[in-house]
Write an enzyme that holds these catalytic residues in place. Structure first.
Site, PDB file in Angstrom:
ATOM      1  N   PHE A   1       0.827  -1.211   0.000  1.00 31.53           N
ATOM      2  CA  PHE A   1       0.000   0.000   0.000  1.00 31.53           C
ATOM      3  C   PHE A   1       0.856   1.253   0.000  1.00 31.53           C
ATOM      4  O   PHE A   1       2.057   1.219   0.287  1.00 31.53           O
ATOM      5  CB  PHE A   1      -0.929   0.017   1.221  1.00 31.53           C
ATOM      6  CG  PHE A   1      -0.209   0.030   2.551  1.00 31.53           C
ATOM      7  CD1 PHE A   1       0.337   1.199   3.069  1.00 31.53           C
ATOM      8  CD2 PHE A   1      -0.077  -1.128   3.297  1.00 31.53           C
ATOM      9  CE1 PHE A   1       0.998   1.216   4.286  1.00 31.53           C
ATOM     10  CE2 PHE A   1       0.590  -1.132   4.524  1.00 31.53           C
ATOM     11  CZ  PHE A   1       1.121   0.048   5.018  1.00 31.53           C
TER      12      PHE A   1
ATOM     13  N   HIS B   1       6.443  -6.740  12.503  1.00 28.14           N
ATOM     14  CA  HIS B   1       6.391  -5.983  11.249  1.00 28.14           C
ATOM     15  C   HIS B   1       4.994  -5.456  10.968  1.00 28.14           C
ATOM     16  O   HIS B   1       4.770  -4.827   9.936  1.00 28.14           O
ATOM     17  CB  HIS B   1       6.888  -6.832  10.086  1.00 28.14           C
ATOM     18  CG  HIS B   1       5.873  -7.772   9.482  1.00 28.14           C
ATOM     19  ND1 HIS B   1       5.111  -8.631  10.228  1.00 28.14           N
ATOM     20  CD2 HIS B   1       5.528  -7.979   8.185  1.00 28.14           C
ATOM     21  CE1 HIS B   1       4.324  -9.335   9.412  1.00 28.14           C
ATOM     22  NE2 HIS B   1       4.553  -8.951   8.179  1.00 28.14           N
TER      23      HIS B   1
END
Length: 411
Positions: free
Chosen positions: A176, A340
């Site tokens: 994204f 993450h």
């Protein structure tokens, strides 16, 4: 056994697994994968597990795997060098237009993503560029192509891949681009991507090569995706060279996209502004040599971020949720690592089965983004609670900034 930081799973016939998962559920299948990994003979000291842990290919996503004398290509995966880049700007919330639609459209036009028409057409090195502007791509490729050509001389099938053509492109899935606001109203640009088609080709090739090596040497494994390459072999040396290049490609890919993202925003917001007031560019699917507990070892972070003392990192939440800029605390037991992201709680297929378009629209209220059936698999409810994830790793990182997206571009 538990302590204030982590839970320890003692694996019979294997090394310990240390899990920073207090308050975060861990599926049984993930624990089985961790048990399989802990029994591999070349694991060093222990495996560190981050709070976003979930089932992956062979080994769990959200784990830190230290090895001596061997490397597992499937643990690094096929999205080699996947990671995040973020840049703080001098813009504030008041500088953003009331209608964010044209801003999203400009970004989508500037950075090829998903099944963009630009990605469907042929494009070789000398065919001209559909990038905006073209120069950064060619300048970036000039730093990459000689080493790539040397790798292709050894492994010719890697030559006919999407390498140059994918440089400066986003991809799809959970990749994204976002425009975010921090707690003080400052505007940030943030993006998530990796080594694209060429990284996938490198990862796939060496995963299959490792499996072939296991069959050649009659080595039985609890999971074929734990197939490894032994240090001192030609296959090991070739993989180290190729994976290092793919990680370089991934970092460069994010830099090119950031350049084009900034240009796109400037085409919509005419007020002059500076970027990179604070900047981070970090991998979260990668391998590199590091020194831990007095030894030089290979550290594979499969869905984990380096968090050395003072080091900045990025932990994104899901689409519609907040994200974090963090500073590492240098926790030795975690091999200086943190999560993450939030981590999935269900598969993409299950998310599409369980949730509706109306759910997606409601979950992303206030965010200028795609709101259609093709992104339901990225709905926030398919991910773990990012606040619980951050609480579980409070001994690994300190939060520097909390970001909330206002524009989100997905492939």
């Amino acid at each position: 056994m538990k302590n204030e930081q982590y839970e320890v799973l003692n694996i019979e016939g294997g090394l310990p697994v240390k899990m920073w998962t207090h308050g975060v559920p861990v599926e049984a299948e993930a624990k089985q994968q961790l048990s399989n990994m802990a029994k591999m003979p070349f694991i060093y000291k222990h495996i560190a597990v981050m709070p976003d842990v979930h089932v992956g290919k062979g080994s769990t996503i959200g784990s830190v795997i230290p090895t001596l004398g061997a490397i597992i290509p499937a643990a690094v995966g096929v999205d080699i060098g996947c990671g995040m880049m973020a840049a703080k700007t001098t813009l504030t919330a008041n500088d953003l237009p009331d209608n964010l639609g044209p801003l999203r459209s400009a970004i989508e036009k500037a950075v090829p993503h998903g099944s963009s028409p630009q990605l469907r057409g042929k494009r070789g090195r000398d065919e001209g560029s559909w990038h905006t502007p073209p120069q950064p791509v060619d300048v970036a490729w000039a730093t990459l192509h000689e080493e790539f050509d040397a790798i292709c001389a050894k492994t010719p099938k890697l030559k006919n891949t999407n390498n140059y053509r994918h440089l400066g492109t986003l991809g799809s899935g959970n990749h994204f681009i976002e425009i975010c606001l921090d707690e003080a109203g400052a505007v940030w640009f943030m993006l998530h991507s990796g080594s694209r088609g060429v990284g996938n080709a490198i990862g796939t090739y060496f995963i299959e090569l490792a499996k072939k090596d296991m069959r050649t040497h009659f080595i039985n494994l609890p999971d074929q995706d734990l197939a490894y390459l032994a240090e001192g072999t030609q296959h090991y040396n070739d993989y180290i060279e190729a994976v290092g290049w793919a990680q370089k490609f991934a970092r460069t890919n994010r830099e090119v996209m950031m350049h084009n993202l900034i240009a796109a925003v400037r085409s919509v917001i005419t007020k002059p502004f500076e970027t990179h007031v604070e900047a981070v560019n970090c991998h979260h699917n990668y391998v590199q040599q590091e020194r831990h507990f007095g030894k030089d070892v290979l550290i594979t972070r499969k869905g984990a971020v380096s968090a050395r003392e003072g080091e900045l990192g990025i932990i994104p939440g899901s689409m519609g949720a907040k994200s974090f800029i963090v500073r590492g605390r240098g926790n030795a037991e975690s091999f200086n690592s943190c999560s993450h992201g939030a981590g999935r709680t269900m598969s993409r297929t299950e998310a599409k089965r369980r949730f509706t378009l109306a759910d997606q629209v409601k979950a992303t209220e206030g965010v200028e983004c795609r709101k259609d059936a093709n992104v339901i698999d990225e709905i926030p409810m398919a991910y773990k609670d990012i606040d619980a994830v951050m609480l579980a790793q409070r001994e690994l990182v300190d939060v520097v900034h909390v970001l909330k997206q206002v524009v989100c571009v997905k492939g």
